[in-house]
Design a protein around this motif. Structure first.
Motif, PDB file in Angstrom:
ATOM      1  N   GLU A 175       1.053  -0.908   0.185  1.00  0.00           N
ATOM      2  CA  GLU A 175      -0.202   0.287  -0.234  1.00  0.00           C
ATOM      3  C   GLU A 175       0.541   1.579   0.135  1.00  0.00           C
ATOM      4  O   GLU A 175       0.706   1.866  -0.320  1.00  0.00           O
ATOM      5  N   THR A 176       1.640   1.346   0.657  1.00  0.00           N
ATOM      6  CA  THR A 176       2.456   2.676   1.072  1.00  0.00           C
ATOM      7  C   THR A 176       3.404   2.285  -0.921  1.00  0.00           C
ATOM      8  O   THR A 176       3.251   4.470  -0.709  1.00  0.00           O
ATOM      9  N   PHE A 177       3.735   1.711  -1.005  1.00  0.00           N
ATOM     10  CA  PHE A 177       4.158   2.297  -2.577  1.00  0.00           C
ATOM     11  C   PHE A 177       3.407   2.227  -4.206  1.00  0.00           C
ATOM     12  O   PHE A 177       3.827   1.230  -4.980  1.00  0.00           O
ATOM     13  N   ARG A 178       1.689   2.236  -3.608  1.00  0.00           N
ATOM     14  CA  ARG A 178       0.865   2.125  -4.550  1.00  0.00           C
ATOM     15  C   ARG A 178       1.341   3.936  -5.212  1.00  0.00           C
ATOM     16  O   ARG A 178       2.079   5.012  -4.590  1.00  0.00           O
ATOM     17  N   SER A 179       0.719   3.732  -7.018  1.00  0.00           N
ATOM     18  CA  SER A 179       1.124   5.052  -7.888  1.00  0.00           C
ATOM     19  C   SER A 179       0.202   6.251  -6.437  1.00  0.00           C
ATOM     20  O   SER A 179       0.738   7.154  -6.361  1.00  0.00           O
ATOM     21  N   GLU A 180      -0.568   5.987  -6.604  1.00  0.00           N
ATOM     22  CA  GLU A 180      -1.588   6.917  -6.226  1.00  0.00           C
ATOM     23  C   GLU A 180      -1.418   7.545  -4.094  1.00  0.00           C
ATOM     24  O   GLU A 180      -1.364   8.691  -4.044  1.00  0.00           O
ATOM     25  N   ASN A 181      -0.519   7.010  -3.782  1.00  0.00           N
ATOM     26  CA  ASN A 181       0.384   7.664  -2.325  1.00  0.00           C
ATOM     27  C   ASN A 181       0.810   8.207  -3.032  1.00  0.00           C
ATOM     28  O   ASN A 181       1.269   9.004  -2.117  1.00  0.00           O
ATOM     29  N   LEU A 182       1.890   6.905  -3.443  1.00  0.00           N
ATOM     30  CA  LEU A 182       3.745   7.986  -3.305  1.00  0.00           C
ATOM     31  C   LEU A 182       3.623   9.237  -4.453  1.00  0.00           C
ATOM     32  O   LEU A 182       4.283   9.821  -4.150  1.00  0.00           O
ATOM     33  N   GLY A 183       2.153   8.920  -5.560  1.00  0.00           N
ATOM     34  CA  GLY A 183       2.003  10.145  -6.502  1.00  0.00           C
ATOM     35  C   GLY A 183       2.117  11.445  -5.540  1.00  0.00           C
ATOM     36  O   GLY A 183       2.204  12.950  -5.859  1.00  0.00           O
ATOM     37  N   ASN A 184       1.449  11.259  -4.538  1.00  0.00           N
ATOM     38  CA  ASN A 184       0.916  12.871  -3.143  1.00  0.00           C
ATOM     39  C   ASN A 184       2.686  13.918  -3.086  1.00  0.00           C
ATOM     40  O   ASN A 184       1.980  14.792  -3.695  1.00  0.00           O
ATOM     41  N   TYR A 185       3.093  12.890  -3.766  1.00  0.00           N
ATOM     42  CA  TYR A 185       4.903  13.550  -2.971  1.00  0.00           C
ATOM     43  C   TYR A 185       5.315  13.622  -4.183  1.00  0.00           C
ATOM     44  O   TYR A 185       5.966  14.871  -4.447  1.00  0.00           O
ATOM     45  N   TRP A 186       5.407  12.138  -4.624  1.00  0.00           N
ATOM     46  CA  TRP A 186       6.155  13.238  -6.281  1.00  0.00           C
ATOM     47  C   TRP A 186       6.229  13.852  -7.307  1.00  0.00           C
ATOM     48  O   TRP A 186       6.915  14.200  -7.719  1.00  0.00           O
ATOM     49  N   ASN A 187       4.704  13.481  -7.700  1.00  0.00           N
ATOM     50  CA  ASN A 187       4.308  13.915  -8.353  1.00  0.00           C
ATOM     51  C   ASN A 187       4.388  15.509  -7.743  1.00  0.00           C
ATOM     52  O   ASN A 187       3.629  17.029  -8.832  1.00  0.00           O
ATOM     53  N   MET A 188       4.683  16.632  -6.592  1.00  0.00           N
ATOM     54  CA  MET A 188       3.996  17.766  -6.688  1.00  0.00           C
ATOM     55  C   MET A 188       5.116  19.222  -7.309  1.00  0.00           C
ATOM     56  O   MET A 188       6.368  19.265  -6.607  1.00  0.00           O
ATOM     57  N   SER A 189       5.513  18.974  -7.941  1.00  0.00           N
ATOM     58  CA  SER A 189       5.918  19.227  -9.201  1.00  0.00           C
ATOM     59  C   SER A 189       5.651  21.420  -8.891  1.00  0.00           C
ATOM     60  O   SER A 189       4.677  21.135  -8.588  1.00  0.00           O
ATOM     61  N   LEU A 190       6.151  22.015  -9.551  1.00  0.00           N
ATOM     62  CA  LEU A 190       5.866  23.546  -9.039  1.00  0.00           C
ATOM     63  C   LEU A 190       4.908  23.735 -10.423  1.00  0.00           C
ATOM     64  O   LEU A 190       4.508  25.147  -9.934  1.00  0.00           O
ATOM     65  N   SER A 191       5.018  23.042 -11.309  1.00  0.00           N
ATOM     66  CA  SER A 191       4.198  23.093 -12.407  1.00  0.00           C
ATOM     67  C   SER A 191       2.495  22.996 -11.956  1.00  0.00           C
ATOM     68  O   SER A 191       1.433  23.251 -12.811  1.00  0.00           O
ATOM     69  N   LYS A 192       1.922  22.226 -10.509  1.00  0.00           N
ATOM     70  CA  LYS A 192       0.750  22.102  -9.580  1.00  0.00           C
ATOM     71  C   LYS A 192       0.716  23.511  -9.553  1.00  0.00           C
ATOM     72  O   LYS A 192      -0.359  23.165  -8.662  1.00  0.00           O
ATOM     73  N   LYS A 193       1.790  24.185  -8.540  1.00  0.00           N
ATOM     74  CA  LYS A 193       1.483  25.374  -8.374  1.00  0.00           C
ATOM     75  C   LYS A 193       1.181  26.052  -8.692  1.00  0.00           C
ATOM     76  O   LYS A 193       1.180  26.784  -9.780  1.00  0.00           O
ATOM     77  N   GLN A 194      -0.152  26.935  -8.559  1.00  0.00           N
ATOM     78  CA  GLN A 194      -1.053  27.750  -9.023  1.00  0.00           C
ATOM     79  C   GLN A 194      -0.631  29.393  -8.796  1.00  0.00           C
ATOM     80  O   GLN A 194      -0.527  29.721 -10.457  1.00  0.00           O
ATOM     81  N   GLU A 195       0.683  29.783  -8.340  1.00  0.00           N
ATOM     82  CA  GLU A 195       1.348  31.223  -8.250  1.00  0.00           C
ATOM     83  C   GLU A 195       2.234  30.700  -8.797  1.00  0.00           C
ATOM     84  O   GLU A 195       3.285  31.535  -9.789  1.00  0.00           O
TER      85      GLU A 195
END
Length: 404
Positions: free
Chosen positions: A349-369
């Motif tokens: 469960e820890t290494f599921r894509s849905e779980n890891l993606g919350n942090y691994w995919n936290m790029s600046l391109s996702k921030k509104q500003e």
């Protein structure tokens, strides 16, 4: 006859709200370009001929000819008589995301919080009123109960099965029980971990320990809290012992002691080839942090192929990295211990894509500003600092364009 212009495969053009940025991922150089020239490059990258690219970008043909010569002179692109098909350099090409069968999530680097006892009395240790940027590197432990061997071995088994190549051990005085530290290091090396780093907060006086490190090719992260000028001579004296080892100094101090720490860094860099990291202790509320601190930290540096490839879609600090505490709980980094996302008893469960993606995919391109800023792949960012200072991950407090 139509003419075409194309950036070389190591060059990327990134659009922003009112400017464009050109990244050369081989040289690391970054160029800000005005809107007309940026749009011209973007259209040219899509194999539009020069004349039509000018018409659609608003750039005069005479201006385009001068611009192309400048780009060719800087070895950033070339003109041709026909459209050029060219794949961009990227260690994470987009097509891998479209694969039906994806590889399981691996780990490049893992950190284990050892929680050894410590005789230091650092002002920041256990002080919730202050914080620092590089918690991922520095010792941040107030516990005095070390990790059990079997827990450490189990963590190493888990990360080695996920092809982990680098292991960082920190928190507390790792020299206080060198036998235990060495058992864990040897277990990691025997399990195929290629590089082991140790956070060392005291000078190493025992040459036997240094020899143990040399034999095992251990890398050292020497954390030194700088309070007084007299520490400069002590650090310079101890530095001689570590020649031939892979050494990184992380120098911590308060902002008003900036001149001293800069002198220490200068002295070390002049005499040794050690890597240096300078970190400042600051208040944990954004409104209490001085402008001087942000003047130092809000910078744009060179960016390489690996960093650019990851930053397009992921958070470079979190991607394929994780932090384990002494109980086996898993976090995105040592600076976000309130963000547990798994433990060693629930690895699938820890290494599921849905779980890891919350942090691994936290790029600046996702921030509104940040998502409409062309510098978003070059800007400094620390999500631990963002959360500590603002209480959320919505902002990038190290944004180079932010005005305090």
């Amino acid at each position: 006859m139509k003419k075409y212009f194309k950036l070389f495969e190591e060059c990327y053009i990134v659009s922003g709200k009112d400017k464009y940025t050109l990244y050369n991922v081989l040289t690391g150089n970054i160029y800000e370009i005005d809107e007309k020239r940026g749009k011209f490059c973007l259209l040219s990258e899509n194999n539009m001929d020069i004349e039509n690219a000018c018409n659609n970008s608003g750039l005069l043909l005479s201006e385009a000819k001068i611009f192309i010569k400048e780009m060719e002179s800087a070895t950033l692109g070339m003109m041709s008589d026909f459209p050029i098909a060219m794949d961009k350099l990227n260690i994470l090409p987009k097509w891998t995301e479209k694969m039906f069968f994806k590889q399981s999530h691996g780990i490049n680097k893992a950190t284990i919080g050892m929680d050894y006892d410590c005789s230091n009395s650092c002002n920041f240790c256990g002080n919730d009123a202050v914080t620092n940027r590089y918690k991922c590197w520095s010792c941040n432990s107030t516990s005095r109960s070390p990790i059990a061997d079997d827990v450490a071995f189990r963590i190493i088994d888990i990360i080695s099965e996920r092809d982990c190549k680098e292991l960082y051990l920190k928190e507390g005085d790792l020299l206080s029980d060198w036998g235990k530290t060495l058992r864990i290091v040897d277990y990691a090396l025997n399990r195929g971990i290629e590089k082991v780093l140790l956070n060392i907060i005291h000078p190493i006086d025992d040459m036997t320990i240094i020899n143990d490190m040399r034999v095992r090719n251990i890398s050292l992260v020497l954390q030194r809290y700088i309070e007084k000028k007299k520490q400069i001579e002590l650090i310079m004296s101890e530095s001689r012992k570590y020649e031939g080892l892979d050494v990184t100094y992380i120098l911590l101090t308060e902002l008003d002691n900036k001149e001293t720490i800069m002198q220490v860094a200068q002295n070390i860099s002049q005499m040794y080839s050690y890597k240096l990291l300078i970190d400042f202790m600051i208040p944990n509320k954004l409104e209490n942090v001085s402008k001087e601190y942000f003047d130092i930290e809000r910078t744009i540096g060179k960016i390489d192929l690996v960093s650019y490839s990851i930053r397009q879609f992921h958070n470079e600090c979190f991607y394929k990295n994780c932090y384990f505490d002494k109980e086996g709980n898993v976090y995105p980094c040592a600076g976000l211990k309130n963000r547990k996302y798994g433990d060693i008893d629930s690895m699938p469960e820890t290494f599921r894509s849905e779980n890891l993606g919350n942090y691994w995919n936290m790029s600046l391109s996702k921030k509104q500003e940040c998502k409409e800023c062309s510098m978003r792949f070059a800007c400094n960012n620390c999500e631990s600092l963002n959360y500590t200072l603002t209480g959320s991950h919505d902002r990038n407090v190290l944004c180079v364009k932010t005005i305090i």
